[in-house]
Design a protein around this motif. Structure first.
Motif, mmCIF file in Angstrom:
data_model
loop_
_atom_site.group_PDB
_atom_site.id
_atom_site.type_symbol
_atom_site.label_atom_id
_atom_site.label_comp_id
_atom_site.label_asym_id
_atom_site.label_seq_id
_atom_site.Cartn_x
_atom_site.Cartn_y
_atom_site.Cartn_z
ATOM 1 N N CYS A 27 0.814 -1.231 0.000
ATOM 2 C CA CYS A 27 0.000 0.000 0.000
ATOM 3 C C CYS A 27 0.840 1.269 0.000
ATOM 4 N N SER A 28 2.182 1.128 0.068
ATOM 5 C CA SER A 28 3.128 2.255 0.028
ATOM 6 C C SER A 28 3.100 3.114 1.275
ATOM 7 N N GLU A 29 2.419 2.705 2.313
ATOM 8 C CA GLU A 29 2.405 3.439 3.568
ATOM 9 C C GLU A 29 3.627 3.066 4.399
ATOM 10 N N VAL A 30 4.051 3.992 5.271
ATOM 11 C CA VAL A 30 5.123 3.707 6.226
ATOM 12 C C VAL A 30 4.495 3.708 7.618
ATOM 13 N N CYS A 42 2.394 -4.291 8.153
ATOM 14 C CA CYS A 42 1.865 -2.950 7.905
ATOM 15 C C CYS A 42 0.574 -2.767 8.684
ATOM 16 N N ARG A 43 0.510 -1.709 9.481
ATOM 17 C CA ARG A 43 -0.705 -1.437 10.264
ATOM 18 C C ARG A 43 -1.859 -0.991 9.371
ATOM 19 N N SER A 44 -1.550 -0.486 8.183
ATOM 20 C CA SER A 44 -2.591 0.035 7.299
ATOM 21 C C SER A 44 -3.312 -1.062 6.538
ATOM 22 N N ARG A 65 16.039 -7.876 0.668
ATOM 23 C CA ARG A 65 14.843 -7.260 0.093
ATOM 24 C C ARG A 65 13.598 -7.760 0.806
ATOM 25 N N ALA A 66 12.759 -6.825 1.280
ATOM 26 C CA ALA A 66 11.509 -7.201 1.939
ATOM 27 C C ALA A 66 10.526 -7.704 0.893
ATOM 28 N N GLN A 67 10.001 -8.869 1.146
ATOM 29 C CA GLN A 67 9.058 -9.473 0.212
ATOM 30 C C GLN A 67 7.731 -9.732 0.912
ATOM 31 N N SER A 68 6.685 -9.582 0.170
ATOM 32 C CA SER A 68 5.356 -9.831 0.730
ATOM 33 C C SER A 68 5.112 -11.332 0.785
ATOM 34 N N ILE A 69 4.785 -11.837 1.974
ATOM 35 C CA ILE A 69 4.521 -13.278 2.121
ATOM 36 C C ILE A 69 3.110 -13.556 2.579
ATOM 37 N N SER A 70 2.355 -12.505 2.831
ATOM 38 C CA SER A 70 0.997 -12.752 3.308
ATOM 39 C C SER A 70 0.143 -11.540 3.041
ATOM 40 N N ARG A 71 -1.114 -11.749 2.867
ATOM 41 C CA ARG A 71 -2.053 -10.646 2.710
ATOM 42 C C ARG A 71 -3.199 -10.860 3.679
ATOM 43 N N GLY A 72 -3.409 -9.879 4.540
ATOM 44 C CA GLY A 72 -4.531 -9.945 5.466
ATOM 45 C C GLY A 72 -4.182 -10.643 6.751
ATOM 46 N N LEU A 73 -5.011 -10.405 7.739
ATOM 47 C CA LEU A 73 -4.804 -10.992 9.058
ATOM 48 C C LEU A 73 -4.964 -12.497 9.046
ATOM 49 N N ARG A 74 -5.804 -13.026 8.186
ATOM 50 C CA ARG A 74 -6.119 -14.455 8.236
ATOM 51 C C ARG A 74 -4.902 -15.305 7.919
ATOM 52 N N ASN A 75 -3.980 -14.804 7.118
ATOM 53 C CA ASN A 75 -2.836 -15.603 6.726
ATOM 54 C C ASN A 75 -1.639 -15.433 7.652
ATOM 55 N N LYS A 76 -1.780 -14.689 8.735
ATOM 56 C CA LYS A 76 -0.675 -14.557 9.667
ATOM 57 C C LYS A 76 -0.507 -15.839 10.459
ATOM 58 N N THR A 77 0.637 -15.917 11.142
ATOM 59 C CA THR A 77 0.879 -17.085 11.977
ATOM 60 C C THR A 77 -0.247 -17.265 12.976
ATOM 61 N N LYS A 78 -0.602 -18.504 13.268
ATOM 62 C CA LYS A 78 -1.788 -18.786 14.070
ATOM 63 C C LYS A 78 -1.652 -18.312 15.511
#
Length: 408
Positions: A27-30, A42-44, A65-78
């Motif tokens: 989302c390009s937010e910091v 990302c909190r946003s 390099r930071a890579q995206s490995i998940s999208r959304g809360l559901r895919n975070k570690t349990k």
């Protein structure tokens, strides 16, 4: 009353991630935060990246390099924290979805917001499930030593296990050590290691006696059936179970539709994860016990124009079995002859031990079978003689086999 919901605060201080100023690739937010495992998210947009706090401390190369490995809360570690929620809240959510499913099938709108909700709140008040004097975290803070020294963590472990009612072993100690973040020990992390809910572990440890009314997945169907019976809706218990098995009513894996902030694992799975279909006798007994426990008054009378009356149910089953309509006259005569069509016999009266616990659909099917036996002059002896005769014919004749009766 309503279930008590204790919301988790944000446990990650902003300064923990202030040194990382790269924009989020999603989302390009910091606006970075840290999970319990030390990874940035990302909190946003809740996007999680591979970069960890150790990257900033120089333990690994800085050009990772930071890579995206998940999208959304559901895919975070349990084990990531969500809401602090209680088991009764999980069952309330499932009951709500079951009621909505029944209403989508044409059941009265009174089922969810009037009947079932009142039954549920009555149950909560009597069982005191949603009430507690202190949160588990508050109890833990009163029980554990106040020392924040890193060496005190080892001494705190036996207290933690006694508090949670968990066995202390070598493997358990390893799990306990994994719940630490830095040099501090998180009690709520230890709780979430064993269940996503606050009271999942203690819920399983409660002793269950005969006639127990502790909430379970079959008990949710007992609530639904009791509400249907109160409204005299055109759904019997066997119909309800068939709708469950056909997937029209949430039951198997219903917990997977929980809000994503309600983490379900550990002890919670033993409560909500069901691997077998509900049993008619079990749900019926639970409904009877529940009605008695809630001290409900006499249910609305089952009269001749009610769906649960044997005369109407017999017609239903005659049509489903494609039997002649003329048989309905015979079923009505049998119902009247043996006196099972009276309102006092059919109406549920919780707490009255002298009244039969009627299984409406089973009684109606039994009446249809009795009428068939009368029409075909069967007396439980003649049919066995015919069956034995057919069995002998089958042994000596090839080709088409005759039907034989079996006890299996």
């Amino acid at each position: 009353g309503d279930c008590r919901r204790a919301w988790c605060g944000n446990t990650m201080e902003e300064e923990d991630a202030r040194d990382y100023n790269e924009p989020c690739p999603q989302c390009s937010e910091v606006n970075w935060g840290l999970t319990d495992e030390g990874t940035f998210y990302c909190r946003s947009c809740h996007n999680v990246i591979e970069r960890t706090i150790e990257v900033l401390s120089g333990d690994v190369t800085s050009n990772t390099r930071a890579q995206s490995i998940s999208r959304g809360l559901r895919n975070k570690t349990k084990f990531e924290k969500g809401w602090e929620w209680y088991i009764c809240e999980g069952f309330q959510y499932i009951l709500q979805k079951q009621a909505e499913a029944l209403q989508s099938l044409g059941v009265s709108s009174q089922l969810k917001d009037e009947v079932l909700w009142k039954l549920w709140t009555n149950y909560l008040q009597k069982s005191t499930k949603p009430y507690c004097d202190k949160l588990l975290t508050d109890v833990a803070s009163d029980t554990l030593p106040e020392s924040s020294d890193a060496n005190s963590d080892v001494n705190m472990e036996p207290d933690i296990f006694r508090l949670l009612g968990l066995p202390l072993s070598g493997s358990d100690t390893d799990l306990t050590s994994e719940a630490r973040t830095g040099d501090t020990f998180s009690v709520t992390s230890e709780v979430s290691r064993w269940s996503g809910s606050v009271d999942g572990s203690s819920y399983l440890q409660k002793k269950k006696n005969k006639g127990d009314v502790t909430m379970s997945m079959p008990m949710t169907l007992a609530f639904c059936y009791m509400a249907l019976l109160w409204l005299r809706e055109a759904i019997t218990l066997s119909d309800l179970l068939r709708l469950v098995m056909d997937g029209h009513i949430p039951y198997i894996n219903a917990y997977k539709d929980f809000p994503e902030e309600m983490k379900v694992y550990g002890s919670d799975l033993k409560i909500f994860h069901i691997e077998s279909w509900p049993v008619y006798e079990d749900v019926h007994k639970k409904m009877q016990s529940l009605a008695t426990y809630l001290e409900l008054p006499r249910f609305p009378d089952i009269t001749e124009d009610s769906f649960f009356h044997p005369n109407i149910l017999c017609m239903k089953y005659l049509m489903e079995a494609n039997l002649p309509d003329d048989m309905h006259n015979w079923t009505c005569r049998v119902v009247k002859k043996i006196g099972i069509g009276e309102a006092d016999f059919l109406t549920l009266q919780p707490g009255n031990k002298s009244v039969r616990k009627v299984k409406y659909d089973i009684i109606a099917v039994a009446v249809v079978i009795v009428v068939l036996k009368i029409l075909f002059l069967l007396n439980d002896e003649y049919e066995w003689k015919l069956s034995n005769y057919a069995e002998e014919r089958n042994k000596n004749k090839e080709g088409t086999k005759h039907f034989i009766r079996s006890l299996v």
